[in-house]
Design a protein around this motif. Structure first.
Motif, PDB file in Angstrom:
ATOM      1  N   LYS A 132       2.401   2.225  -3.246  1.00  0.00           N
ATOM      2  CA  LYS A 132       1.853   2.831  -4.357  1.00  0.00           C
ATOM      3  C   LYS A 132       1.702   4.335  -4.089  1.00  0.00           C
ATOM      4  CE  LYS A 132      -1.297  -1.411  -4.712  1.00  0.00           C
ATOM      5  NZ  LYS A 132      -2.600  -1.763  -4.551  1.00  0.00           N
ATOM      6  N   LEU A 133       2.111   4.780  -2.937  1.00  0.00           N
ATOM      7  CA  LEU A 133       1.776   6.246  -2.670  1.00  0.00           C
ATOM      8  C   LEU A 133       3.080   7.187  -2.757  1.00  0.00           C
ATOM      9  CD1 LEU A 133      -0.698   5.713   0.435  1.00  0.00           C
ATOM     10  CD2 LEU A 133      -1.182   5.815  -2.092  1.00  0.00           C
TER      11      LEU A 133
ATOM     12  N   GLU B 152      -7.386   8.896  -2.627  1.00  0.00           N
ATOM     13  CA  GLU B 152      -7.571   8.868  -4.100  1.00  0.00           C
ATOM     14  C   GLU B 152      -7.161   7.657  -4.601  1.00  0.00           C
ATOM     15  OE1 GLU B 152      -5.528  12.223  -5.682  1.00  0.00           O
ATOM     16  OE2 GLU B 152      -7.262  13.527  -5.359  1.00  0.00           O
ATOM     17  N   ALA B 153      -6.174   6.835  -4.037  1.00  0.00           N
ATOM     18  CA  ALA B 153      -5.719   5.577  -4.354  1.00  0.00           C
ATOM     19  C   ALA B 153      -6.614   4.575  -3.924  1.00  0.00           C
ATOM     20  CB  ALA B 153      -4.395   5.221  -3.915  1.00  0.00           C
TER      21      ALA B 153
ATOM     22  N   LEU C 263       0.809  -1.221   0.057  1.00  0.00           N
ATOM     23  CA  LEU C 263      -0.044   0.257  -0.125  1.00  0.00           C
ATOM     24  C   LEU C 263       0.975   1.130   0.137  1.00  0.00           C
ATOM     25  CD1 LEU C 263      -3.057  -1.015   2.598  1.00  0.00           C
ATOM     26  CD2 LEU C 263      -2.881  -1.100   0.108  1.00  0.00           C
TER      27      LEU C 263
ATOM     28  N   ALA D 245      -7.147  -1.298   1.605  1.00  0.00           N
ATOM     29  CA  ALA D 245      -7.525  -0.911   0.517  1.00  0.00           C
ATOM     30  C   ALA D 245      -8.965  -1.371   0.207  1.00  0.00           C
ATOM     31  CB  ALA D 245      -6.459  -1.555  -0.518  1.00  0.00           C
TER      32      ALA D 245
ATOM     33  N   VAL E 207      -3.955  11.758  -0.868  1.00  0.00           N
ATOM     34  CA  VAL E 207      -3.323  10.945  -2.121  1.00  0.00           C
ATOM     35  C   VAL E 207      -3.573   9.562  -1.753  1.00  0.00           C
ATOM     36  CG1 VAL E 207      -0.953  10.180  -2.812  1.00  0.00           C
ATOM     37  CG2 VAL E 207      -1.625  12.292  -2.364  1.00  0.00           C
ATOM     38  N   ALA E 208      -3.635   8.979  -0.411  1.00  0.00           N
ATOM     39  CA  ALA E 208      -4.106   7.705   0.030  1.00  0.00           C
ATOM     40  C   ALA E 208      -5.242   7.553  -0.283  1.00  0.00           C
ATOM     41  CB  ALA E 208      -3.747   7.450   1.500  1.00  0.00           C
TER      42      ALA E 208
ATOM     43  N   HIS F 102       4.187  10.815  -2.284  1.00  0.00           N
ATOM     44  CA  HIS F 102       3.976  12.113  -1.812  1.00  0.00           C
ATOM     45  C   HIS F 102       4.798  12.594  -0.743  1.00  0.00           C
ATOM     46  CE1 HIS F 102       1.663  15.182   0.528  1.00  0.00           C
ATOM     47  NE2 HIS F 102       1.159  15.402  -0.648  1.00  0.00           N
TER      48      HIS F 102
END
Length: 551
Positions: free
Chosen positions: A63-64, A129-130, A60, A160, A126-127, A66
């Motif tokens: 994937k981020l 939105e994912a 997880l 998720a 950001v998290a 930022h």
């Protein structure tokens, strides 16, 4: 331990640990860089559920991307004596957790708190939105760096959308003091749950106290479900109080619509991120991940804590986190609190208990109550009419907020859907149509950075160049410097890199003579000009200005 984890990572120095794992300073032999390596303790590494959490954190967080989220470089599993050695590789961060900063200072200013809230909310967006919900936002999972940043860590129990949960059916994982009401009731955590936890963090920073902490974790969970947070100190501005109150709304739908909205609103009240403990000018030290001694309430970022059944026998807090060393402010705070905050595993039976207790309390509800209607987004007049029709009083507070037109209701308190006594007062935060200008963030930045920030606030930028000893392109002044109407243009005075001359010293010491001291050639007299004034008459004053070089 293998000489090189995964045939690549050398363990150099143990820099911290908790009940479930250790964090080492290490070296990536392939890329030749210093890293932090998180390792599950050997006696727990056989637990597939614990290994799965570490894998999920890697997947997880990986994937981020930022600035406010700690990167994950790698995940792997090695072997020692036939047992698995799972590990996670991250950058080595110079800083300390927010929990250590709070233990040292007690409270933070409104500006500092809002700066932290704004940055963490931007990272959460950001998290979200994912499709990722953090589920365990707390001061121990927020790193404060010396260069004025905050970073979100530990996605070990994040979830998720569409993914398989790592807890048994009917159970939930989180930290009791920061659980959202829906998590406490056993419902699925959503992005709004993270915003609630962020509200608890903000409340704690501003007041120095946990709003719903009770004597037991069950009582704390029930307090999240039913109790209102105590009032914040009177020194906290109304705008900040309103924002924190909105984040702590019991119903997820009554909280701010997104993390971005929170970030923008908090930024309007923000000043700067405070320096972490151990980074005062007179102190120095090599960069490390924060060690256990600096974390009075939590284990190291990312270390998977042992889920503890509420009231479970043998629940020894000492097994959850290493106690701080004596003689420090952090240690004193740890001693005062008596025990660290625990990671809570609420079983399905506990969820039933909470639901039953909630139902019992609801049966005692009083008569003559009304449900607060939803007036968010309405005009002040329409919202007032709707609330008065419902039998409620109305109080208006004007707030400066970006992207909202004047006269529109930004927030209501109590929130929509809340049952209150008839005649109660509902406070409406109504937009002024103006935006508070973040001068502290603009001055000292480049023009492009300042223009981008103003654009986030719904404002336009125009440059005005001026001489200054600041580097060329640096913003040195802002006009207006208080508030501006949404969509207005803000003038940014920008240095052109030219140092202004000191005209008071021009002509001195450069070989020029004072005309009054010039000697006339011997035997000669200056002819009297035709227009020379009569010495007996007053001499007129010369009001002309002679331009100097560079004017």
């Amino acid at each position: 331990m293998p000489p090189l984890l995964g045939g690549r990572y050398r363990l150099d120095k143990l820099i911290g640990g908790g009940g479930m794992g250790e964090v080492w300073q290490g070296h990536d032999e392939v890329l030749d860089r210093t890293v932090a390596i998180k390792i599950i303790r050997p006696h727990l590494a056989d637990d597939e559920n614990i290994r799965a959490r570490l894998r999920v954190e890697a997947q997880l967080a990986g994937k981020l991307h930022h600035p406010g989220i700690v990167d994950v470089f790698d995940y792997g599993e090695d072997e020692e004596d036939g047992k698995p050695v799972p590990f996670l590789v991250m950058p080595l961060i110079d800083g300390a957790p927010l929990s250590a900063l709070l233990a040292e200072r007690g409270t933070l200013s409104t500006g500092e708190t809002m700066a932290i809230v704004s940055e963490i909310a931007a990272a959460l967006e950001v998290a979200h939105e994912a499709g990722i919900v953090h589920r365990d936002l707390k001061p121990g999972n927020i790193l404060v760096t010396p260069d004025g940043r905050v970073m979100l860590v530990d996605f070990g129990i994040a979830h998720a959308a569409g993914g398989e949960p790592l807890t048994q059916t009917g159970a939930l994982v989180g930290t009791a003091d920061y659980l959202s009401p829906e998590q406490a009731a056993g419902r699925t955590a959503t992005p709004a749950s993270d915003l609630y936890s962020l509200g608890v963090v903000a409340y704690t920073c501003l007041s120095g106290a946990l709003p719903f902490h009770r004597d037991s974790d069950i009582a704390t969970a029930l307090a999240h479900l039913n109790d209102a947070a105590p009032a914040l100190p009177e020194t906290v501005p109304d705008e900040a109080t309103t924002l924190v109150g909105a984040l702590l709304a019991k119903e997820p739908s009554a909280r701010p619509s997104s993390a971005t909205a929170v970030s923008v609103e908090a930024a309007a009240l923000a000043t700067s991120i405070p320096a972490p403990p151990g980074h005062a000018p007179e102190m120095s030290g090599e960069p490390t991940m924060p060690d256990a001694a600096a974390r009075p309430d939590d284990t190291l970022p990312g270390i998977v804590e042992r889920p503890v059944s509420v009231g479970a026998p043998g629940d020894d807090p000492a097994t959850l986190v290493a106690a701080p060393t004596g003689g420090s402010t952090v240690a004193a705070e740890h001693e005062r609190r008596g025990r660290p905050r625990r990671m809570v595993l609420l079983s399905s039976a506990l969820v039933v208990l909470i639901a039953a207790a909630l139902g019992w309390m609801l049966l005692g509800g009083g008569a003559d109550t009304v449900t607060v209607p939803n007036v968010d987004g309405k005009s002040q007049s329409a919202a007032t009419a709707a609330l008065e029709k419902a039998g409620l009083e109305v109080e208006i507070r004007k707030v400066d907020v970006a992207h909202i037109k004047a006269g529109e209701v930004v927030r209501q308190s109590p929130r929509a859907g809340t049952d209150v006594d008839e005649g109660s007062t509902v406070t409406l935060s109504v937009a002024t149509g103006r935006v508070r200008i973040p001068v502290d963030k603009l001055v000292g930045s480049t023009y492009d950075e300042a223009a981008a920030l103003l654009d986030r606030y719904g404002l336009k930028a125009t440059p005005l160049f001026a001489q200054s000893d600041k580097p060329a392109g640096t913003v040195i002044d802002v006009d207006p410097s208080t508030t501006a109407k949404s969509g207005a243009t803000v003038t940014l005075t920008v240095s052109n890199g030219v140092v202004p001359r000191d005209s008071s010293n021009e002509g001195k010491g450069k070989g020029k003579k004072d005309p009054k001291e010039e000697k006339k050639p011997a035997g000669k007299k200056d002819p009297k000009p035709k227009d020379q004034p009569d010495p007996s008459q007053p001499t007129p004053t010369d009001t002309s200005t002679t331009p100097t070089d560079g004017s």
